[in-house]
Design an enzyme around this catalytic site. Structure first.
Site, PDB file in Angstrom:
ATOM      1  NE  ARG A   1      -0.595   1.736   3.651  1.00  0.00           N
ATOM      2  CZ  ARG A   1       0.525   2.449   3.865  1.00  0.00           C
ATOM      3  NH1 ARG A   1       1.679   1.860   4.145  1.00  0.00           N
ATOM      4  NH2 ARG A   1       0.493   3.754   3.796  1.00  0.00           N
ATOM      5  N   GLY A   2       0.235   2.402  -0.099  1.00  0.00           N
ATOM      6  CA  GLY A   2       0.999   3.640  -0.192  1.00  0.00           C
ATOM      7  C   GLY A   2       1.295   3.903  -1.658  1.00  0.00           C
TER       8      GLY A   2
ATOM      9  NE  ARG B   1      -6.228   0.662  -2.183  1.00  0.00           N
ATOM     10  CZ  ARG B   1      -5.643   1.266  -1.134  1.00  0.00           C
ATOM     11  NH1 ARG B   1      -4.353   1.092  -0.889  1.00  0.00           N
ATOM     12  NH2 ARG B   1      -6.352   2.062  -0.346  1.00  0.00           N
TER      13      ARG B   1
ATOM     14  CG  ASP C   1      -3.062   7.997  -1.764  1.00  0.00           C
ATOM     15  OD1 ASP C   1      -3.088   8.544  -0.647  1.00  0.00           O
ATOM     16  OD2 ASP C   1      -2.691   6.824  -1.950  1.00  0.00           O
TER      17      ASP C   1
END
Ligand code: MRU
Length: 354
Positions: free
Chosen positions: A48-49, A89, A234
Site C-alpha cells: 500500500r501507499g 485500486r 495519493d
C-alpha cells in the site's frame, strides 16, 4: 530502520512484499509470482501507499509477461491481466502510472520489461532522498529554530515506498539534523496505518512519536502543540488539490486555522496533470465492515450500512507546500504543478542496455 525490512523488492522471479496487514505484530513477507496474488495483495493493502503501488504496478507487468509465457496466454489474456493490476485500486495514480510506464516495453520482451520496472524502483528510492532533503530545508526555513513538533496522518514512510518514505523521509531528514522533538501520529481509522505502521517505523528509527486518535488532531493543532503537519499524497491534481488518506482534509483545515504549514511530500509520479482539479480524482470506497466492527467484533447495530471513503481531497488553498524530488512548490500561494511544468522533469534512471 534497525529491523531489516524492505517493503518491496524483486527477487528475480518474484515480487517480495512486506505483508503490511500483520505489522507490527509480525514481520512477514509474501512472495508474489502471479497476477491474481498481486491484485489480492493490493486490494488487501498487504502492499500500500502510492509510491509502493507504483512499483507494484511496474512489476505487475513483469509478472503478467512471465505468467503469459509460463501458462501459454495469448496477447489478449496478458493485456487483460495487466489491466487488472492497473485497476486494483483507483485513487493512487502511481499504480496506473507504474503500469503505463512499463507496458510499452512488452513488445521488446521480458528483459526490457524487467529493466524498466527496476528503473521505476530505483527512481523511487532516489526520489525519496531528494524529497526528504527539499522538504526538510523548506520546513527549517519556515518553522521556529528549535526541534519541531510535527504531525502526520496515515503512513507515508518507508512502508509506503521503495525508499525511506516521503513525509517520513522529511521527518527522518529533520531527525538526522536534530530538528525533531516529537511526531504526533494520527492512528488513521479504519485500518490503522498510523498506529500500526507509522508508529512502528518511527519507533524503529528512534524518532520520538505519540499515537493519537484521528479525532484529536484538530485539537492538538489548535492548542499550539504542533509546528507543522507533513503528509503524503495519493494523487495531486494539476491545480494542486491533493487526495490523501481520509482525515487529511481535517488536518489541513486545522493547520490553516492555526496558521501553521501543511507540507505535502510526494514524487512527481503522484502528480496527475491530466486531472485539472480534485473534483475529478476517483475516491476509493472500501467495504463497510472495515468501520462497522472493531477488533473483529461488530460495533454498529445490525442492519446499519457504512459510508467508507478511503481518501479525501484537500483543496490547493489549504496545501501550504508540496515537496517533490526536484524542489518545493508553494501551492497555496499559486505555485501549482500546472504553473511549474519544468519542475516535473526528473532525470529517469535508464537501464544500461536500453
Ligand atoms: O490506503 P493506503 O494505506 O494505501 O493510503 C496511503 C496514504 O494515504 C498515503 O498517505 C499516501 O499513499 C502516500 S504514501 C507515501
Amino acid at each position: 530502520m534497525t529491523t531489516d525490512v524492505r517493503t518491496i523488492a524483486w527477487t528475480g522471479d518474484a515480487l517480495r512484499l512486506l505483508d503490511q496487514t500483520v505489522l507490527p505484530a509480525r514481520v512477514e513477507h509474501l512472495e508474489v509470482r502471479d497476477v491474481d496474488a498481486l491484485v489480492d495483495a493490493i486490494r488487501r493493502l498487504a502492499v500500500r501507499g502510492a509510491p509502493a503501488l507504483g512499483v507494484a504496478g511496474a512489476f505487475g507487468v513483469v509478472l503478467a509477461v512471465r505468467q503469459a509465457g509460463r501458462e501459454g496466454w495469448d496477447g489478449a489474456a496478458r493485456d487483460a491481466a495487466i489491466a487488472r493490476v492497473r485497476e486494483a485500486r483507483p485513487t493512487a495514480v502511481n499504480l496506473a502510472a507504474g503500469v503505463d510506464r512499463v507496458r510499452p516495453r512488452v513488445p521488446a520482451g521480458l528483459a526490457a520489461v524487467e529493466a524498466e520496472a527496476r528503473a521505476v524502483l530505483a527512481e523511487g528510492v532516489r526520489a525519496d532522498r531528494a524529497i526528504g532533503g527539499h522538504g526538510a530545508d523548506w520546513l527549517e526555513s519556515r518553522c521556529p529554530d528549535r526541534p519541531l513538533r510535527l504531525l502526520t496522518h496515515c503512513n507515508a514512510g518507508a512502508l509506503a515506498t521503495a525508499g525511506r518514505g516521503t513525509a517520513l523521509g522529511v521527518v527522518r531528514e529533520l531527525h538526522a539534523r536534530n530538528r525533531v522533538e516529537v511526531v504526533y501520529a494520527d492512528e488513521t481509522r479504519p485500518l490503522l496505518q498510523g498506529s500500526r505502521l507509522t508508529a512502528w517505523e518511527l519507533h524503529e528509527a528512534g524518532i520520538p512519536c505519540v499515537v493519537q486518535a484521528d479525532a484529536a488532531a484538530a485539537s492538538t493543532i489548535m492548542r499550539g502543540l504542533v509546528d507543522a503537519a507533513v503528509i503524503g499524497a495519493d494523487r495531486i491534481a494539476a491545480n494542486g488539490d491533493t487526495a490523501n488518506k481520509i482525515g487529511s482534509l481535517g488536518v489541513a483545515l486545522a493547520c490553516a486555522a492555526a496558521g501553521i504549514p501543511l507540507l505535502v511530500a510526494a514524487p512527481w509520479s503522484t502528480v496527475d496533470r491530466a486531472v485539472p482539479d480534485g473534483g475529478r480524482i476517483p475516491i476509493e470506497e472500501r467495504p463497510g465492515d472495515e468501520i462497522l466492527a472493531f477488533g473483529g467484533t461488530r460495533t454498529a447495530p445490525d442492519g446499519v450500512p457504512a459510508f467508507n471513503p478511503a481518501f479525501d481531497v484537500t483543496p490547493a488553498r489549504f496545501v501550504t507546500a508540496l515537496a517533490t524530488e526536484t524542489g518545493v512548490l508553494e501551492i497555496s500561494a499559486g505555485d501549482t504543478p500546472e504553473r511549474r511544468p519544468q519542475l516535473a522533469e526528473p532525470v529517469p534512471v535508464r537501464p544500461a542496455h536500453l
